[in-house]
Design an enzyme around this catalytic site. Sequence first.
Site, PDB file in Angstrom:
ATOM      1  N   GLY A   7       0.817  -1.199   0.000  1.00 44.03           N
ATOM      2  CA  GLY A   7       0.000   0.000   0.000  1.00 44.03           C
ATOM      3  C   GLY A   7       0.855   1.255   0.000  1.00 44.03           C
ATOM      4  N   ALA A   8       0.377   2.271  -0.695  1.00 43.65           N
ATOM      5  CA  ALA A   8       1.075   3.559  -0.735  1.00 43.65           C
ATOM      6  C   ALA A   8       0.097   4.683  -0.474  1.00 43.65           C
ATOM      7  CB  ALA A   8       1.775   3.754  -2.078  1.00 43.65           C
ATOM      8  N   GLY A   9      -0.792   4.452   0.499  1.00 41.36           N
ATOM      9  CA  GLY A   9      -1.727   5.481   0.923  1.00 41.36           C
ATOM     10  C   GLY A   9      -1.116   6.351   1.997  1.00 41.36           C
ATOM     11  N   GLY A  12       1.115   3.682   4.446  1.00 37.90           N
ATOM     12  CA  GLY A  12       2.217   3.024   3.743  1.00 37.90           C
ATOM     13  C   GLY A  12       3.078   4.000   2.971  1.00 37.90           C
ATOM     14  N   ASN A 102      -5.126  -1.718  12.803  1.00 37.10           N
ATOM     15  CA  ASN A 102      -5.722  -1.543  14.123  1.00 37.10           C
ATOM     16  C   ASN A 102      -6.468  -2.794  14.539  1.00 37.10           C
ATOM     17  OD1 ASN A 102      -4.872   1.198  14.362  1.00 37.10           O
ATOM     18  ND2 ASN A 102      -6.524   1.789  12.977  1.00 37.10           N
ATOM     19  N   LYS A 186      -3.810   0.531  22.333  1.00 33.84           N
ATOM     20  CA  LYS A 186      -4.240   1.363  21.220  1.00 33.84           C
ATOM     21  C   LYS A 186      -5.664   1.010  20.808  1.00 33.84           C
ATOM     22  CE  LYS A 186      -3.278   2.860  16.524  1.00 33.84           C
ATOM     23  NZ  LYS A 186      -2.556   2.645  15.247  1.00 33.84           N
ATOM     24  N   GLU A 269     -13.830   0.530   8.966  1.00 36.82           N
ATOM     25  CA  GLU A 269     -13.307  -0.695   9.555  1.00 36.82           C
ATOM     26  C   GLU A 269     -14.146  -1.131  10.757  1.00 36.82           C
ATOM     27  OE1 GLU A 269      -8.663  -0.915   8.972  1.00 36.82           O
ATOM     28  OE2 GLU A 269      -9.162   0.960   9.980  1.00 36.82           O
TER      29      GLU A 269
END
Length: 307
Positions: A7-9, A12, A102, A186, A269
């Site tokens: 991922g490159a969001g 990432g 998460n 978290k 999510e």
Amino acid sequence: MRILVVGAGATGGFFGGRLAQAGRDVTFLVRERRAQQLRRDGLVIVSPNGDVTLTPKLVTGDELGADYDLVFFTVKSYGLDQAIADIAPAVGPETMILPVLNGMRHLDVLVERFGEHRVLGGLCAISGTLDADGTIRQLAQQPQHVAYGDRKDPRSARLQAVHEQFSDAGFPTTLPPDIIQSMWQKWVFLSSMATITCLMRGPIGQVVAAPGGTQFAESVVAECAAIATANGHPMPADELDRTLTTVTTPGSTFAASMFRDLSQGYPIEADHIIGDLLARAEAHDVPAPLVRLAYTHLSVYQQSLAR
């Protein structure tokens, strides 16, 4: 170490970009549309801590083949199954998988697919977004960070090798003595924030300004903390105080990222963060009526997206 960033969001792209900027051997696994965008414009990070434009190494799922030493797993939970199928060709006998999703359910899924020894524990903190033009924009000035650990041996040599790669790469890193405990802490914070802001459809300041808002927020935190305790991961007093302070601060504009996604009509999510927490409450007979109400509310939203 050959690192594959899935991922490159906003997540990432930010951490993978900083690793690449620091000279690490980083390749991004992306969809074709994102690959075209990155080939045309580069990987652009806009941050109070320094802007950068990089020419990233890219690979798409149909091109992936060679073994990688580390797979840095940064996708959203609703993309988990597809991402697992995508990375399979890259996972060799000694490949480590470091997920920073998460919640906890993804660990079970990754272990089932790739084996206990390959999967590390991890988490990250980042306040950022991916603009429509593909720019990764850091929203807060404080440094973003990553924490990770070997779930079985917190002093393992392979973990130290990962730590060497991530250290001094443009963001703080930590090696908690118990990464699973840190992940639960978290999770309690995020699920509390998501339940409060999504159920009330407003940021913390608006919630606590409403009649009964503070008591509602405190009750949500108490439910989430009780679930963690029943599962063997009680919240330390200082972490519990920090969470309670965050969710009861008058005038605060803070809201869960799930609330921002919900407000914009994006996928959320809910199953991974709220639904799985509720399942673990039920497994230990912990009453959690507010968390249950939030999950019902979010499930209705998800049904509307599906239609």
